[in-house]
Motif scaffolding. Structure first.
Motif, PDB file in Angstrom:
ATOM      1  N   SER A   1       0.754  -1.152  -0.209  1.00  0.00           N
ATOM      2  CA  SER A   1       0.137  -0.021   0.025  1.00  0.00           C
ATOM      3  C   SER A   1       0.751   1.152   0.074  1.00  0.00           C
ATOM      4  O   SER A   1       0.622   2.246  -0.769  1.00  0.00           O
ATOM      5  CB  SER A   1      -1.024  -0.141   1.185  1.00  0.00           C
TER       6      SER A   1
ATOM      7  N   GLY B   1       1.390   4.336  -2.637  1.00  0.00           N
ATOM      8  CA  GLY B   1       1.242   5.314  -2.333  1.00  0.00           C
ATOM      9  C   GLY B   1       2.357   6.545  -3.109  1.00  0.00           C
ATOM     10  O   GLY B   1       1.936   7.356  -3.493  1.00  0.00           O
TER      11      GLY B   1
ATOM     12  N   GLN C   1      -3.364   1.642  -3.757  1.00  0.00           N
ATOM     13  CA  GLN C   1      -3.223   1.863  -2.269  1.00  0.00           C
ATOM     14  C   GLN C   1      -4.084   1.626  -1.204  1.00  0.00           C
ATOM     15  O   GLN C   1      -3.917   1.235  -0.129  1.00  0.00           O
ATOM     16  CB  GLN C   1      -2.453   3.274  -2.096  1.00  0.00           C
TER      17      GLN C   1
END
Length: 511
Positions: free
Chosen positions: A414, A418, A433
């Motif tokens: 994640s 990002g 994400q």
């Protein structure tokens, strides 16, 4: 796809199951959270103690924190007394320290990070420097796969309460752990939070020369998972990241670091003249010379980059019997190390789809650690360490699809998505994400967990036909990974790239 539009389930790289905690269900979805929702779920996790790593601080006999963290935090059901999970691993502690610093650069998190890294440096200087010198100067050969040499390497796990070595036999040939320490120590220096002093500067030089001597780019170490002897990309990556970061630090700090060294030179005794002359030399030359052999850093960078280029996006390609084309440890090369270009990072993410399960992610396929009914098959000590030959016997217990699913990887996937979103603005990266943050939140333990609710697990494993958290719950590494994932989601949703002062995202070390 418009920003915020979730991909159809059939297109997702991983499944999103129901949350073990009903209170988290509304956050465990495909549509990206709003900034207010993110703040709400962070507040909920803080209130429930999910992200509280202070319980895992090692303490001395008087109850005073000593700096490092145990691998698994104490909880309501038991404190893991007598378990090796109360050891302090360099790898875990350095990632924990970096995460604390990243998410709280001006508060207690940073102070805890500094204390943690200082404790590791003290341990290495006090107990492990002589081991490295024996190797560097040719008195010990620790390369190869023979178990009798593993204790002669610098120890990557110690007793956090006392700062002493753990004399129990262990596989210490873990170059990634050394690389993570070096990289994290340098990050704190680059940000001005923990400037290098003389002893730490000397220690880093010694570590670099040790890695050079054992030819870490070809060394058959035990890797992230302390198992099969092989050339691991996940071990080379942290060493390369540390090398690049140290060269950056030397270039950035120069004379300031030279002054720090001068402050640690004694001004008393029969060596006064030499001491004063050396201080004058430092002032004159700055730090134009690294504290290791003149060509060590360049040699490490060249060979590590070359070998990583040959191995990635695989984890191992030699020896052939341990070839592994997908390993979750590689996500750390993408985040937080940023040691691979994003083109390679995307290839790693594609490979990792092979190890994604319905709850979390396998370390790798055919991984027998915490496989089905593991404690019944292995015995009372689920943390037992294995030689290469014993691993073959353990691996024979595994049936495909029964690998444990580990909770420390989804948060890092994640966080990396990002970073991709923040640098490109592509909505599909924000959606990914969110997906992997949702999976991380969904895995937080429910009321039926024997170790307590609202916990970040090490892994879920099959026991008596049911997927349950393993004994190493809560795992501090998972806790800090989730903190970093939440931090990067806040950056994505707010449009503000919040990094500690004086710190920038590392350029790819392979570029």
């Amino acid at each position: 796809m418009a920003n915020g539009d979730a991909a159809p389930a059939a297109e997702l790289p991983a499944k999103l199951g129901a949350a073990f905690r009903p209170e988290l269900a509304k956050y465990c979805r495909l549509e990206p959270l709003s900034l207010e929702e993110l703040k709400s779920v962070k507040a909920l996790l803080e209130a429930k103690g999910t992200l509280d790593v202070s319980r895992a601080k090692c303490k001395d006999k008087d109850g005073k924190p000593t700096g490092p963290f145990s691998a698994s935090a104490a909880n309501a059901k038991g404190d893991h007394s007598g378990s090796s999970m109360f050891g302090s691993w360099l790898r875990d502690n350095c990632i924990i320290a970096y995460g604390l610093f990243l998410t709280d650069p001006d508060g207690q998190g940073c102070e805890d990070a500094k204390a943690c890294i200082n404790s590791i440096a003290t341990f290495l200087l006090t107990h492990e420097s002589h081991r490295m010198e024996l190797v560097i100067n040719g008195h010990k050969n620790v390369t190869g796969t023979e178990p009798q040499t593993w204790m002669d390497r610098p120890h990557i796990r110690f007793i956090g309460e006392t700062g002493l070595e753990d004399t129990k036999w262990y596989n210490h040939k873990q170059n990634d752990a050394l690389g993570y320490f070096m990289w994290t120590r340098i990050q704190l220096a680059l940000a001005g939070k923990l400037p290098l002093d003389g002893p730490h500067y000397k220690l880093l030089g010694q570590l670099f020369d040790f890695l050079r001597t054992i030819e870490c780019w070809n060394d058959l170490d035990a890797g992230h998972w302390e198992e099969h002897s092989a050339q691991h990309a996940s071990s080379m990556g942290p060493c390369l990241a540390a090398t690049k970061a140290f060269k950056e630090l030397i270039e950035q700090e120069g004379r300031a670091l030279g002054g720090a060294l001068a402050q640690h030179a004694s001004s008393m005794g029969p060596c006064l003249a030499a001491t004063k002359a050396f201080k004058e030399l430092i002032e004159q030359e700055g730090l134009t010379l690294p504290p290791c052999k003149p060509d060590t850093l360049d040699l490490l960078e060249k060979n590590l980059k070359e070998q990583l280029g040959l191995v990635l996006p695989n984890e191992t390609i030699k020896p052939a019997e341990h070839h592994r084309d997908a390993d979750s440890a590689l996500i750390f090369l993408c985040y937080p190390l940023a040691v691979v270009p994003d083109s390679m990072g995307l290839q790693i993410l594609e490979r990792l789809q092979k190890v994604m399960g319905h709850i979390a992610m396998c370390r790798y396929r055919k991984d027998s650690y915490w496989c089905k009914d593991y404690k019944d098959k292995v015995g009372d000590d689920p943390t037992k360490h294995f030689t290469d030959e014993e691993l073959k016997e353990r691996d024979a217990m595994l049936q495909p699809g029964e690998e444990a699913q580990w909770c420390l990887f989804d948060p890092m996937v994640s966080a990396y998505y990002g970073k991709l979103y923040q640098s490109t603005g592509k909505a599909e990266y924000l959606n990914m994400q969110q997906l992997f943050l949702a999976r991380a939140l969904a895995a937080i333990t429910g009321d039926d967990c024997e170790f307590g609710p609202w916990m970040c697990c090490e892994a879920y494993y099959l026991t008596k036909g049911v997927w349950k958290p393993n004994d190493n719950t809560p795992l501090v590494w998972t806790q800090i990974d989730l903190k970093m994932a939440l931090h990067e989601m806040e950056n994505s949703l707010s449009g503000v790239k919040k990094r500690p002062a004086g710190m920038k995202r590392p350029a790819s070390a392979m570029s």
